[in-house]
Scaffold this motif. Structure first.
Motif, PDB file in Angstrom:
ATOM      1  N   VAL A   1      42.783  48.319  41.972  1.00 33.05           N
ATOM      2  CA  VAL A   1      42.799  49.211  40.807  1.00 33.05           C
ATOM      3  C   VAL A   1      42.680  48.370  39.530  1.00 33.05           C
ATOM      4  O   VAL A   1      42.903  47.164  39.564  1.00 33.05           O
ATOM      5  N   PRO A   2      42.318  48.986  38.414  1.00 32.58           N
ATOM      6  CA  PRO A   2      42.197  48.199  37.181  1.00 32.58           C
ATOM      7  C   PRO A   2      43.554  47.628  36.735  1.00 32.58           C
ATOM      8  O   PRO A   2      44.602  48.054  37.221  1.00 32.58           O
ATOM      9  N   PRO A   3      43.522  46.681  35.788  1.00 34.77           N
ATOM     10  CA  PRO A   3      44.776  46.130  35.261  1.00 34.77           C
ATOM     11  C   PRO A   3      45.566  47.197  34.511  1.00 34.77           C
ATOM     12  O   PRO A   3      44.981  48.169  34.033  1.00 34.77           O
ATOM     13  N   GLY A   4      46.855  46.997  34.408  1.00 36.05           N
ATOM     14  CA  GLY A   4      47.671  47.917  33.605  1.00 36.05           C
ATOM     15  C   GLY A   4      49.009  48.280  34.195  1.00 36.05           C
ATOM     16  O   GLY A   4      49.873  48.805  33.509  1.00 36.05           O
TER      17      GLY A   4
ATOM     18  N   VAL B   1      36.586  47.524  41.824  1.00 32.83           N
ATOM     19  CA  VAL B   1      37.265  48.805  42.048  1.00 32.83           C
ATOM     20  C   VAL B   1      36.281  49.751  42.745  1.00 32.83           C
ATOM     21  O   VAL B   1      35.200  50.006  42.222  1.00 32.83           O
ATOM     22  N   PRO B   2      36.650  50.269  43.942  1.00 29.75           N
ATOM     23  CA  PRO B   2      35.741  51.183  44.649  1.00 29.75           C
ATOM     24  C   PRO B   2      35.472  52.451  43.832  1.00 29.75           C
ATOM     25  O   PRO B   2      36.291  52.849  43.007  1.00 29.75           O
ATOM     26  N   GLU B   3      34.320  53.065  44.136  1.00 34.80           N
ATOM     27  CA  GLU B   3      33.871  54.238  43.365  1.00 34.80           C
ATOM     28  C   GLU B   3      34.908  55.365  43.342  1.00 34.80           C
ATOM     29  O   GLU B   3      35.126  55.986  42.302  1.00 34.80           O
TER      30      GLU B   3
ATOM     31  N   GLY C   1      44.452  56.121  39.879  1.00 35.06           N
ATOM     32  CA  GLY C   1      43.665  55.234  40.736  1.00 35.06           C
ATOM     33  C   GLY C   1      44.507  54.681  41.872  1.00 35.06           C
ATOM     34  O   GLY C   1      44.071  54.635  43.034  1.00 35.06           O
ATOM     35  N   LEU C   2      45.725  54.291  41.543  1.00 30.96           N
ATOM     36  CA  LEU C   2      46.626  53.709  42.555  1.00 30.96           C
ATOM     37  C   LEU C   2      46.911  54.690  43.686  1.00 30.96           C
ATOM     38  O   LEU C   2      47.003  54.312  44.859  1.00 30.96           O
TER      39      LEU C   2
END
Ligand SMILES: Cc1ncc(COP(=O)(O)O)c(C=O)c1O
Length: 369
Positions: free
Chosen positions: A198-201, A18-20, A250-251
């Protein structure tokens, strides 16, 4: 005390790095999930997702992993007793079959040897033989074997017979070409932790017009995953239940980044990373699991572990000595293969570094190429 964590070089097929700026967005303070600011996030993200699905239909954002999205796909389109052609080329094809079976679908199984792609002619034959089949289930990109099905061609066959086409595009959409409307896909699902960076979820799901008609008739039990409820809430800039808000934040940034890079450029980059990875492993004298490279995945490469090399040791050494995390095999491929993920935030240097480290690791383990 919080500790600053450095990112490991995740070369697994999800979660992906995941980018900063996206990580920073994930840490956004909580706001009212039914307020104006969050409605903006829902509206922007759901609209931008349509560009990647290449659809005029709504794309619903569900707070769950990809498997939750697949469960939504099944229960919103089918009824117990419906006959479905379940095409499976690996572990995730099997999982989609199991979900349909769990909810009472009658399964006509079409299993392929792991490492092979499905064939449109086989689908045609099966649909001719059993005209009462209602739907076809298929995985676009089989993450467990590193094989991409020729989905556009298979969809063409399914359209000939006017059946529903339900697609797991968890590890393909957003990374390799996919055209929901043009190909005639009726239901498609993907997951946030793959090509989207993006992270999971979150899972993203869309239904065609035919898919929504099936939704009206479908009798499998549904509540949390009722896509009509999600569609109606989304039209008001909301979700029916409390969403995984950090992932939405994030998305929002991820989709901005992806629009900036451009869909074609993203596809070209993944194609290049796939080719580089395959060439790299072959240069080391290793063999791909995918039997016909024409169908080799541009998001994940499955590599046969050479005789005498322990996959666990190889992966452990890659992580301990090089900070590079590879994936192992799933199901019947456990201990036989390892997998290199190259989807999402991945560039040439990442692949070069991975192949170099892999070569050194194999030498240390006594492998002679
Ligand atoms: C093709 C495919 N389908 C389904 C899934 C399941 O997604 P999740 O682990 O997010 O439930 C994955 C995850 O790796 C996948 O690659």
């Amino acid at each position: 005390m919080t500790q600053q964590k450095t990112q490991v070089n995740l070369r697994i097929p999800g979660p992906t790095p995941v980018p900063e700026d996206i990580l920073a967005a994930v840490a956004h303070p909580m706001v009212n999930h039914r307020g104006k600011e969050f409605a903006g996030v829902i509206n922007r993200t759901s609209e931008k997702l349509k560009d990647f699905f290449v659809t005029g239909q709504d794309v619903m954002i569900l707070s769950c992993s990809g498997t939750g999205g697949l469960e939504a796909a099944v229960v919103n389109t089918l009824s117990p007793g419906d006959k479905v052609l379940a095409v499976s080329i690996g572990a995730f094809g099997d999982r989609l079959t199991t979900i349909a079976e769990t909810y009472g679908a009658e399964i006509v199984a079409m299993p392929y040897e792991w490492g092979q792609a499905a064939h449109g002619d086989d689908v045609r034959k099966a649909l001719k033989n059993a005209p009462d089949i209602k739907a076809v289930l298929i995985t676009h990109n089989e993450t467990s074997t590193g094989v991409t099905n020729p989905l556009a061609q298979i969809a063409e066959v399914v359209r000939e017979f006017d059946k529903l086409l339900i697609v797991d595009a968890v590890s393909s959409l957003g990374a390799i070409p996919f055209e929901m409307d043009a190909w005639g896909i009726d239901c498609v699902v993907t997951g946030s932790q793959k090509g989207w960076m993006v992270p999971p979820g979150l899972a993203f799901a869309s239904l065609s017009e035919r898919g929504w008609k099936a939704y009206e008739q479908a009798k499998m039990p549904r509540f949390y995953f009722d896509l009509g409820t999600h569609r109606d809430a989304q039209a008001k800039g909301q979700t029916p239940f409390t969403p995984a808000m950090p992932i939405f934040f994030g998305l929002d940034i991820a989709l901005e980044r992806m629009a900036l890079e451009g869909m074609e450029a993203i596809f070209t980059r993944h194609k290049k990373m796939g080719a580089m990875t395959r060439e790299g492993v072959k240069r080391l004298g290793l063999e791909l699991l995918c039997q016909d490279e024409h169908f080799a995945s541009d998001t994940v490469t499955a590599v046969k572990c050479p005789e005498g090399i322990d996959v666990g040791k190889l992966r452990g050494m890659m992580e301990d000595d090089y900070n590079i995390v590879l994936a192992g095999g799933q199901g019947k491929l456990t201990g036989k293969i390892f997998r290199i993920g190259h989807l999402g935030l991945v560039h040439e240097d990442d692949i070069r570094e991975t192949i170099n480290a892999l070569g050194e690791t194999l030498t240390k383990l006594g492998h002679k190429s």
